[in-house]
Design a protein around this motif. Structure first.
Motif, PDB file in Angstrom:
ATOM      1  N   LEU A  39      -5.006 -25.641 -11.622  1.00  0.00           N
ATOM      2  CA  LEU A  39      -3.876 -24.810 -11.205  1.00  0.00           C
ATOM      3  C   LEU A  39      -2.549 -25.379 -11.696  1.00  0.00           C
ATOM      4  N   ILE A  40      -2.413 -26.713 -11.649  1.00  0.00           N
ATOM      5  CA  ILE A  40      -1.170 -27.330 -12.142  1.00  0.00           C
ATOM      6  C   ILE A  40      -1.011 -27.068 -13.637  1.00  0.00           C
ATOM      7  N   ALA A  41      -2.095 -27.274 -14.399  1.00  0.00           N
ATOM      8  CA  ALA A  41      -2.027 -27.036 -15.850  1.00  0.00           C
ATOM      9  C   ALA A  41      -1.749 -25.570 -16.141  1.00  0.00           C
ATOM     10  N   PHE A  42      -2.391 -24.691 -15.366  1.00  0.00           N
ATOM     11  CA  PHE A  42      -2.199 -23.257 -15.586  1.00  0.00           C
ATOM     12  C   PHE A  42      -0.753 -22.856 -15.285  1.00  0.00           C
ATOM     13  N   ASN A  43      -0.184 -23.401 -14.212  1.00  0.00           N
ATOM     14  CA  ASN A  43       1.210 -23.103 -13.875  1.00  0.00           C
ATOM     15  C   ASN A  43       2.165 -23.595 -14.954  1.00  0.00           C
ATOM     16  N   CYS A  44       1.878 -24.764 -15.524  1.00  0.00           N
ATOM     17  CA  CYS A  44       2.719 -25.287 -16.610  1.00  0.00           C
ATOM     18  C   CYS A  44       2.718 -24.331 -17.798  1.00  0.00           C
ATOM     19  N   VAL A  45       1.526 -23.848 -18.171  1.00  0.00           N
ATOM     20  CA  VAL A  45       1.426 -22.929 -19.300  1.00  0.00           C
ATOM     21  C   VAL A  45       2.151 -21.619 -18.992  1.00  0.00           C
ATOM     22  N   LEU A  46       1.962 -21.112 -17.769  1.00  0.00           N
ATOM     23  CA  LEU A  46       2.614 -19.858 -17.389  1.00  0.00           C
ATOM     24  C   LEU A  46       4.136 -19.992 -17.391  1.00  0.00           C
ATOM     25  N   VAL A  47       4.645 -21.122 -16.928  1.00  0.00           N
ATOM     26  CA  VAL A  47       6.085 -21.344 -16.942  1.00  0.00           C
ATOM     27  C   VAL A  47       6.611 -21.284 -18.364  1.00  0.00           C
ATOM     28  N   LEU A  48       5.911 -21.918 -19.286  1.00  0.00           N
ATOM     29  CA  LEU A  48       6.360 -21.927 -20.675  1.00  0.00           C
ATOM     30  C   LEU A  48       6.263 -20.549 -21.321  1.00  0.00           C
ATOM     31  N   LEU A  49       5.285 -19.732 -20.857  1.00  0.00           N
ATOM     32  CA  LEU A  49       5.090 -18.419 -21.456  1.00  0.00           C
ATOM     33  C   LEU A  49       5.932 -17.323 -20.801  1.00  0.00           C
ATOM     34  N   GLY A  53      10.455 -14.718 -20.961  1.00  0.00           N
ATOM     35  CA  GLY A  53      10.479 -13.276 -20.806  1.00  0.00           C
ATOM     36  C   GLY A  53      11.387 -12.808 -19.687  1.00  0.00           C
ATOM     37  N   PHE A  54      11.606 -13.655 -18.686  1.00  0.00           N
ATOM     38  CA  PHE A  54      12.513 -13.335 -17.587  1.00  0.00           C
ATOM     39  C   PHE A  54      13.960 -13.712 -17.891  1.00  0.00           C
ATOM     40  N   GLY A  55      14.198 -14.239 -19.088  1.00  0.00           N
ATOM     41  CA  GLY A  55      15.558 -14.627 -19.446  1.00  0.00           C
ATOM     42  C   GLY A  55      16.036 -15.897 -18.788  1.00  0.00           C
ATOM     43  N   LEU A  65      26.101 -16.816 -10.881  1.00  0.00           N
ATOM     44  CA  LEU A  65      25.061 -17.782 -10.552  1.00  0.00           C
ATOM     45  C   LEU A  65      24.002 -17.205  -9.611  1.00  0.00           C
ATOM     46  N   PRO A  66      24.356 -16.495  -8.512  1.00  0.00           N
ATOM     47  CA  PRO A  66      23.309 -15.982  -7.618  1.00  0.00           C
ATOM     48  C   PRO A  66      22.299 -15.077  -8.325  1.00  0.00           C
ATOM     49  N   ALA A  67      22.788 -14.210  -9.213  1.00  0.00           N
ATOM     50  CA  ALA A  67      21.885 -13.301  -9.926  1.00  0.00           C
ATOM     51  C   ALA A  67      20.930 -14.076 -10.830  1.00  0.00           C
ATOM     52  N   MET A  68      21.446 -15.109 -11.481  1.00  0.00           N
ATOM     53  CA  MET A  68      20.592 -15.896 -12.369  1.00  0.00           C
ATOM     54  C   MET A  68      19.569 -16.706 -11.586  1.00  0.00           C
ATOM     55  N   LEU A  69      19.978 -17.284 -10.451  1.00  0.00           N
ATOM     56  CA  LEU A  69      19.032 -18.035  -9.628  1.00  0.00           C
ATOM     57  C   LEU A  69      17.965 -17.115  -9.049  1.00  0.00           C
ATOM     58  N   ALA A  70      18.349 -15.892  -8.708  1.00  0.00           N
ATOM     59  CA  ALA A  70      17.367 -14.923  -8.220  1.00  0.00           C
ATOM     60  C   ALA A  70      16.343 -14.604  -9.305  1.00  0.00           C
ATOM     61  N   ARG A  71      16.806 -14.547 -10.552  1.00  0.00           N
ATOM     62  CA  ARG A  71      15.884 -14.301 -11.666  1.00  0.00           C
ATOM     63  C   ARG A  71      14.907 -15.459 -11.829  1.00  0.00           C
ATOM     64  N   TRP A  76       9.388 -17.599 -10.972  1.00  0.00           N
ATOM     65  CA  TRP A  76       8.482 -18.592 -10.371  1.00  0.00           C
ATOM     66  C   TRP A  76       7.477 -17.910  -9.445  1.00  0.00           C
ATOM     67  N   MET A  77       7.896 -16.892  -8.697  1.00  0.00           N
ATOM     68  CA  MET A  77       6.969 -16.170  -7.822  1.00  0.00           C
ATOM     69  C   MET A  77       5.884 -15.470  -8.635  1.00  0.00           C
ATOM     70  N   VAL A  78       6.237 -14.946  -9.812  1.00  0.00           N
ATOM     71  CA  VAL A  78       5.239 -14.311 -10.678  1.00  0.00           C
ATOM     72  C   VAL A  78       4.231 -15.345 -11.170  1.00  0.00           C
ATOM     73  N   VAL A  79       4.728 -16.528 -11.510  1.00  0.00           N
ATOM     74  CA  VAL A  79       3.829 -17.606 -11.940  1.00  0.00           C
ATOM     75  C   VAL A  79       2.856 -17.964 -10.825  1.00  0.00           C
TER      76      VAL A  79
END
Length: 464
Positions: A39-49, A53-55, A65-71, A76-79
């Motif tokens: 799961l840790i390795a998979f999360n690392c790959v997902l973060v990089l991929l 795409g989320f900018g 800043l709030p809008a960017m932190l929300a993004r 991270w929730m999608v990951v």
């Protein structure tokens, strides 16, 4: 370089979160299970991929800043959700400690979000000191160019440094050389070729086209002129004559859209105002209950008729509602479509009514309208429907006041604009203050108006 470093740090935070969560969950510590490692390795790959795409790695220069932190949080929730799907698909969820998974999600997410917040704050501080900036050349008429320069001057943390201006309104445009004038201490050019040469010679980072929507041919000319140059071209449309509100770019069914006339504030921006309205109205109604009883008794004792006066007014986006007031006049009938405003020594105003109108006590029942969500504590005052019909064609921007909830008090009222409006000029001045309030709204602005109202806004010589 910076983006690669950010990617590396995000992957490192995923690993760190997993390890810290394991240390917190299991005491004494034991080795990571194969599923946890997966799961840790998979999360690392997902973060990089997924993060690109989320900018997440786009420039945050000049963005909220709030809008960017929300993004970032959404990415991270999608990951995390994708990792959960993987665990269920592989039938390995039973081998994963739910407490460990929760700890690792929170820790890694917090590390990612907090680090990006700190980097953003640090960059803002650096840019305020005149470092890490991008140079900007502005194209447009002096009026709108001056507006853009004022915005840039008021936001040094964005890191944009204007260097010169091309005046497209000058009749000698495309003539030789420089116009010789200066705008906000910046040199003003009028020759397009000289402008392009200077952009290239000084390696200007961005060219902002501050032009009206009708200048399509000019926009096309600039895109062709700089098609071989690595300079950012931005079109900032001058639509000041078309709308009274901020011209936000929004996405509608996948199409980029400029709001020319729409509600200027988003619901999340209004949450503090909505919460304050309901709490303040409920507190005011409870605290003023004895005053309500005394005034009701005085109204009934001094003239026949109901205690409360109800009248239809327009609310947000023109929705009608019944506004409540203490009755301050004798009961009388007027012909349909006409409304006679109260005047000094008006025979229709009762004795207690005159006192209530001078002290604004007749407005207190409107806290019930606030509690019902029809009004706000602070906002443009709603006028009678007859006044709306009269002034909407005479006062520019009059109906734009109804783009937000009307208020019990407002910026116009605390500046002395209340009572009868016998002249169009008076209504124009009132509308000017209302639109200023809408343009510059903030929760602190509301609190300022409330305090002014409490200390000096109840009694007014124009109310009778």
């Amino acid at each position: 370089m910076f983006r690669n470093t950010a990617r590396f740090l995000d992957a490192l935070f995923v690993i760190a979160g997993g390890l810290l969560a394991h240390w917190m969950r299991f005491s004494p510590p034991i080795a990571l299970s194969d599923t946890e490692r997966l799961l840790i390795a998979f999360n690392c790959v997902l973060v990089l991929l997924l993060f690109p795409g989320f900018g997440v790695y786009d420039t945050w220069r000049g963005k909220a800043l709030p809008a960017m932190l929300a993004r970032v949080a959404a990415a991270w929730m999608v990951v995390v959700a994708t990792a959960l799907v993987l665990a269920f698909t592989l039938h390995r969820m039973d081998a994963v400690s739910r407490l460990w998974f929760g700890y690792s999600t929170l820790i890694s997410g917090a590390l990612i979000v907090v680090t990006k917040c700190l980097v953003h704050v640090a960059l803002r501080s650096v840019r305020r000191r005149g470092m890490n900036y991008r140079t900007v050349a502005i194209v447009g008429a002096p009026g709108f160019a001056r507006t853009l320069l004022a915005h840039l001057e008021g936001a040094p943390q964005a890191g944009f440094k204007p260097v010169f201006v091309l005046d497209t309104s000058d009749p000698t445009a495309n003539g030789p050389g420089t116009f010789g004038a200066r705008l906000n201490r910046l040199p003003v050019l009028t020759d397009l070729n000289a402008f392009a040469s200077r952009v290239r010679d000084e390696r200007v980072n961005e060219v902002w086209l501050a032009l009206p929507l009708s200048e399509e041919h000019t926009i096309y000319r600039f895109t062709r002129m700089f098609r071989h140059d690595f300079v950012n071209l931005r079109f900032i449309p001058d639509v000041r004559s078309l709308s009274l509100f901020n011209h936000a770019m929004v996405d509608v069914v996948g199409l980029p859209t400029i709001n020319l006339s729409a509600t200027p504030l988003s619901p999340p921006q209004m949450w503090p105002k909505l919460m304050f309205d309901r709490l303040f109205a409920a507190t005011a109604l409870l605290a003023l209950a004895p005053v309500f009883i005394v005034l009701a008794a005085a109204i009934k004792a001094t003239s026949p008729g109901p205690v409360f006066f109800r009248q239809t007014r327009k609310g947000v986006d023109g929705q009608p509602f019944a506004i409540y007031k203490f009755r301050s006049m004798t009961v009388h009938q007027e012909s349909h479509g006409t409304l006679t405003q109260a005047t000094r020594n008006d025979a229709r105003v009762t004795k207690i009514g005159g006192f209530m109108r001078r002290t604004s006590l007749d407005e207190l029942p409107q806290f019930l309208n606030v509690l019902l969500g029809q009004m706000s504590v602070v906002g443009p005052r709603p006028h009678a429907l007859e006044h709306d019909d009269l002034y909407k064609d005479q006062v520019y921007g009059y109906m734009h006041r109804y783009r937000i909830k009307p208020g019990i008090t407002g910026w116009a009222q605390v500046n002395g604009y209340r009572g009868a409006t016998t002249k169009v000029e008076k209504m124009e001045a009132r509308v000017k203050f209302d639109l200023f309030y809408i343009h510059n709204w903030s929760f602190s602005f509301d609190m300022k108006i409330v305090l002014i109202t409490i200390f000096k806004g109840f009694i007014n010589r124009n109310a009778f």
